[in-house]
Design a protein around this motif. Sequence first.
Motif, PDB file in Angstrom:
ATOM      1  N   ARG A  17      57.560  33.327  78.788  1.00 10.41           N
ATOM      2  CA  ARG A  17      57.448  34.040  80.061  1.00 10.41           C
ATOM      3  C   ARG A  17      58.566  35.069  80.189  1.00 10.41           C
ATOM      4  O   ARG A  17      58.340  36.198  80.600  1.00 10.41           O
ATOM      5  N   LEU A  18      59.785  34.703  79.801  1.00  6.58           N
ATOM      6  CA  LEU A  18      60.909  35.631  79.839  1.00  6.58           C
ATOM      7  C   LEU A  18      60.667  36.798  78.879  1.00  6.58           C
ATOM      8  O   LEU A  18      60.906  37.958  79.222  1.00  6.58           O
ATOM      9  N   ALA A  19      60.167  36.506  77.683  1.00 11.09           N
ATOM     10  CA  ALA A  19      59.870  37.572  76.720  1.00 11.09           C
ATOM     11  C   ALA A  19      58.777  38.488  77.250  1.00 11.09           C
ATOM     12  O   ALA A  19      58.849  39.705  77.104  1.00 11.09           O
ATOM     13  N   LEU A  20      57.760  37.906  77.878  1.00  9.96           N
ATOM     14  CA  LEU A  20      56.663  38.690  78.439  1.00  9.96           C
ATOM     15  C   LEU A  20      57.177  39.649  79.514  1.00  9.96           C
ATOM     16  O   LEU A  20      56.906  40.851  79.474  1.00  9.96           O
ATOM     17  N   GLY A  58      47.917  44.177  75.759  1.00 10.19           N
ATOM     18  CA  GLY A  58      48.254  45.531  75.315  1.00 10.19           C
ATOM     19  C   GLY A  58      49.730  45.856  75.456  1.00 10.19           C
ATOM     20  O   GLY A  58      50.381  46.258  74.473  1.00 10.19           O
ATOM     21  N   PRO A  59      50.303  45.701  76.670  1.00 15.28           N
ATOM     22  CA  PRO A  59      51.732  45.989  76.809  1.00 15.28           C
ATOM     23  C   PRO A  59      52.622  45.114  75.928  1.00 15.28           C
ATOM     24  O   PRO A  59      53.596  45.596  75.351  1.00 15.28           O
ATOM     25  N   ARG A  63      55.077  46.365  72.712  1.00 11.79           N
ATOM     26  CA  ARG A  63      56.524  46.151  72.700  1.00 11.79           C
ATOM     27  C   ARG A  63      56.981  45.081  71.726  1.00 11.79           C
ATOM     28  O   ARG A  63      58.070  45.159  71.189  1.00 11.79           O
ATOM     29  N   LEU A  64      56.165  44.037  71.531  1.00 14.56           N
ATOM     30  CA  LEU A  64      56.613  42.908  70.718  1.00 14.56           C
ATOM     31  C   LEU A  64      55.776  42.671  69.472  1.00 14.56           C
ATOM     32  O   LEU A  64      56.117  41.817  68.664  1.00 14.56           O
ATOM     33  N   GLY A  65      54.673  43.387  69.325  1.00 12.20           N
ATOM     34  CA  GLY A  65      53.757  43.134  68.217  1.00 12.20           C
ATOM     35  C   GLY A  65      54.413  43.116  66.855  1.00 12.20           C
ATOM     36  O   GLY A  65      54.123  42.261  66.022  1.00 12.20           O
ATOM     37  N   GLY A  66      55.315  44.039  66.608  1.00 18.75           N
ATOM     38  CA  GLY A  66      55.998  44.101  65.319  1.00 18.75           C
ATOM     39  C   GLY A  66      56.992  42.983  65.108  1.00 18.75           C
ATOM     40  O   GLY A  66      57.487  42.789  63.998  1.00 18.75           O
ATOM     41  N   LEU A  67      57.302  42.241  66.161  1.00 20.31           N
ATOM     42  CA  LEU A  67      58.270  41.152  66.068  1.00 20.31           C
ATOM     43  C   LEU A  67      57.600  39.793  65.953  1.00 20.31           C
ATOM     44  O   LEU A  67      58.288  38.786  65.819  1.00 20.31           O
ATOM     45  N   GLY A 123      49.030  54.607  78.582  1.00 15.77           N
ATOM     46  CA  GLY A 123      49.144  54.577  77.128  1.00 15.77           C
ATOM     47  C   GLY A 123      48.873  53.228  76.489  1.00 15.77           C
ATOM     48  O   GLY A 123      48.811  53.128  75.274  1.00 15.77           O
ATOM     49  N   VAL A 124      48.744  52.153  77.282  1.00 21.12           N
ATOM     50  CA  VAL A 124      48.387  50.840  76.747  1.00 21.12           C
ATOM     51  C   VAL A 124      47.309  50.245  77.645  1.00 21.12           C
ATOM     52  O   VAL A 124      47.117  50.680  78.774  1.00 21.12           O
ATOM     53  N   THR A 125      46.607  49.258  77.132  1.00 21.40           N
ATOM     54  CA  THR A 125      45.561  48.635  77.931  1.00 21.40           C
ATOM     55  C   THR A 125      46.129  47.515  78.786  1.00 21.40           C
ATOM     56  O   THR A 125      47.078  46.842  78.398  1.00 21.40           O
ATOM     57  N   ARG A 126      45.538  47.340  79.942  1.00 18.87           N
ATOM     58  CA  ARG A 126      45.904  46.251  80.863  1.00 18.87           C
ATOM     59  C   ARG A 126      44.615  45.538  81.207  1.00 18.87           C
ATOM     60  O   ARG A 126      43.676  46.141  81.703  1.00 18.87           O
ATOM     61  N   GLY A 127      44.535  44.263  80.917  1.00 19.83           N
ATOM     62  CA  GLY A 127      43.314  43.510  81.161  1.00 19.83           C
ATOM     63  C   GLY A 127      43.110  43.178  82.623  1.00 19.83           C
ATOM     64  O   GLY A 127      44.070  42.967  83.366  1.00 19.83           O
ATOM     65  N   TYR A 128      41.860  43.151  83.024  1.00 20.49           N
ATOM     66  CA  TYR A 128      41.467  42.674  84.349  1.00 20.49           C
ATOM     67  C   TYR A 128      40.008  42.273  84.270  1.00 20.49           C
ATOM     68  O   TYR A 128      39.310  42.635  83.328  1.00 20.49           O
ATOM     69  N   ALA A 129      39.566  41.481  85.246  1.00 24.66           N
ATOM     70  CA  ALA A 129      38.242  40.879  85.128  1.00 24.66           C
ATOM     71  C   ALA A 129      37.270  41.254  86.233  1.00 24.66           C
ATOM     72  O   ALA A 129      36.180  40.703  86.285  1.00 24.66           O
ATOM     73  N   ASP A 130      37.649  42.165  87.115  1.00 22.20           N
ATOM     74  CA  ASP A 130      36.714  42.564  88.150  1.00 22.20           C
ATOM     75  C   ASP A 130      37.082  43.926  88.699  1.00 22.20           C
ATOM     76  O   ASP A 130      38.112  44.498  88.338  1.00 22.20           O
TER      77      ASP A 130
END
Length: 173
Positions: A17-20, A58-59, A63-67, A123-130
């Motif tokens: 959660r802190l990393a997120l 996405g965000p 930011r963290l994908g490469g890690l 520039g990045v995707t943000r998920g949502y459901a409605d």
Amino acid sequence: GDPRVSAIGPSRLVAPRLALVTAIRAPSAPAGPPLASLAAACDPEALADLAVSEGLAGPVQARLGGLLPPGPAARLTAEARLDAVRHLAYLGMLGKLAAALDQAEVTWVALKGPVLAELNYPGVTRGYADLDLMVAPGQLRAALRAADGAGAAVAEPDWPLVTDGAKGQLTMA
């Protein structure tokens, strides 16, 4: 919440959660040592689960994908792609509803979902459901007729009760 996240247990969620939060608040600069050490302290699967459940694949991937190890990084990439496709679909629905509401002279505003995605996560995707739209209570019936004409269907079991009260929330499909 997402059942996968609740099954993880609170003690395993603190570092992810802190990393997120750190990842989504970080400036656009490449991930630096603080993000790298924070990501290394996390269970990467728990971090990916949390990011997906919060609509932030996405965000976090940006930011963290490469890690992250290949599995969790690939999962975030795949979910971010799905979020992008869903976002385009919601924008299409919003355009169709907007045209119908405007033609019916209904004053409306879109909330959360696509607005948040476009303004807060460029520039990045943000998920949502409605798709959340707000109309003035006095225009609710006209809005429902316009939405119906655009192909939406009321999915409420007792929507006349809601509209007669001139306030409330309706679910449409």
